[in-house]
Design an enzyme around this catalytic site. Sequence first.
Site: not given
Length: 499
Positions: A197, A249-251, A254, A271, A305, A402
């Site tokens: 995706k 992607g974003s924490t 995640g 990641e 990242c 971030e």
Amino acid sequence: MTASRTLPESVSPQAREFLAVAQHDHIIDGRSTASVDGSTFDTIDPSTETVLGTVAYGTAADVDLAVQAARRAFEAGSPWRRMAAADRGALLGRLADLVEAHADELADLESLDNGKPRRFARTIDVPGAIANLRYHIGSPARIQGRTVPVRGKDVFCYTTREPIGVCGQIVPWNFPLVMAVWKIAPALAAGCTVVLKPAEQTPLTALRLGQLALEAGIPPGVFNVVAGDGETGKALVAHPGVDKISFTGSTAVGRAIAERAGRDLKSVTLELGGKSPLIVMPDADLDAVVKRAFAGIYFNSGQVCSASSRLLAHESVFEQVVAGIAEKARTSVVGGAFDDDSYLGPLVSHEQHTRVAGYIESGRKSADLVAGGTIDAGRAGYFVDPTLFTTADDNAEIVREEIFGPVLVAQPFESIEEVAYRANDTEYGLAAGVFTRDLATAHKFAALLRAGSVYVNCWGLGDPAAPFGGFGASGIGREHGEEGLAAYLEPKSTFIQFS
Ligand code: NAP
Ligand code: MG
């Protein structure tokens, strides 16, 4: 956002042809497939804020069709499962050759969809994708087990490493083609099947990659692409037919994925984000520092990242380093993806532009603005000038969070012990680096810094053979190299009694 995009003159005929279709459909079971309910969304060119194309929007029903196709392609006895390891590798090589043959087209599509300067799409993104595919040509043949001396009498034990199954792979918008390849290459090398995706902001190159994979001879159903948004991603994560999730992607997302995958006991590779410190010792080559720290944060408009978003320079060289980076920031060109001089393209989306603007506002209150800070130059496109703040406050929002934009925060330090502590005082641990000419100092930092990648006198180097990923809130597991391949394999121990 208004009328459809009038393409720049230098866009290749192949990219024009790809864009000319009325709608870009999913790739499910080897076919271009519209959504079950017919829904679509638009993808935007962030350089001009115009619509670049209409894309099929995947709902849970489309995800289900793709997972079923991937499951059938994975069944014992399927052409993919029966294929010799070397032949699987050869198919990845053929796909690499096709990506190379379509390099200009893919670079054009990437630059239009994401906004990144085309010269970087051509010299970094597309070659990076090719290198990752080629690295894995030899991987299938390297998937080997071992014999194990076990305690039983007349028992022979050996291990095999088997593909984990159907993989749901979810990628972000900052390096759309590269991220897709980082995920599919090891999964396919391992013999898994995939439902990928892409991010809603940048679906085009993943869809093109899916077409090229079929042209390369990868069997239908082995590599499916379902376009859509976070809801599409959620449906993929929750689908019971998926054995493994790999996400970049974003924490925040995640964490949500890890929670859900934990409940379902699915394997995950994550990641995630970073706030990576670059340390400058007093003996460093300061010209190299300015050049590499600049690229470390402003390349790809900071949407990386592992960006070196936090600069910690010794107090004796702090002002010189800050002045050097500020000067480069003031003279660097911010412009559209197809302007040959652009170093920084626009941010990917209105949402990201607003988010970064919020951090710049926050920085103006908590830190000193040295360069940039312009967030609306009154033109179409999501542009932000390279921005540099200084502050001594380790708790400022711009020091801790971030930002994922072209915003650097620089801070002075006094001693090695102090700076190592401050560099590690973050929930993240993706990358960290030090500039020094002293070998002992370099080794000391390499051991002290808590991050998946440590850079000495450089920043952002990577290789398909070198594991990449993070400590702490930067993720779980590694991509690339042996570790990246192992993430798609299940070890099996077989015991044979021969008496
Ligand atoms: P994101 O939401 O984490 O998106 C990454 C991918 O996950 C996209 O394909 C996204 O789909 C999908 N997704 C979103 N919600 C999901 C869910 N609940 N379940 C499954 N998949 C889901 O990132 P973003 O919103 O684009 O960016 C926000 C921030 O994330 C950035 O400002 C940056 O700080 C960070 N980020 C980090 C990286 C990285 O490489 N570490 C990359 C991108 C962003 P859609 O985008 O299509 O909705
Ligand atoms: Mg787009």
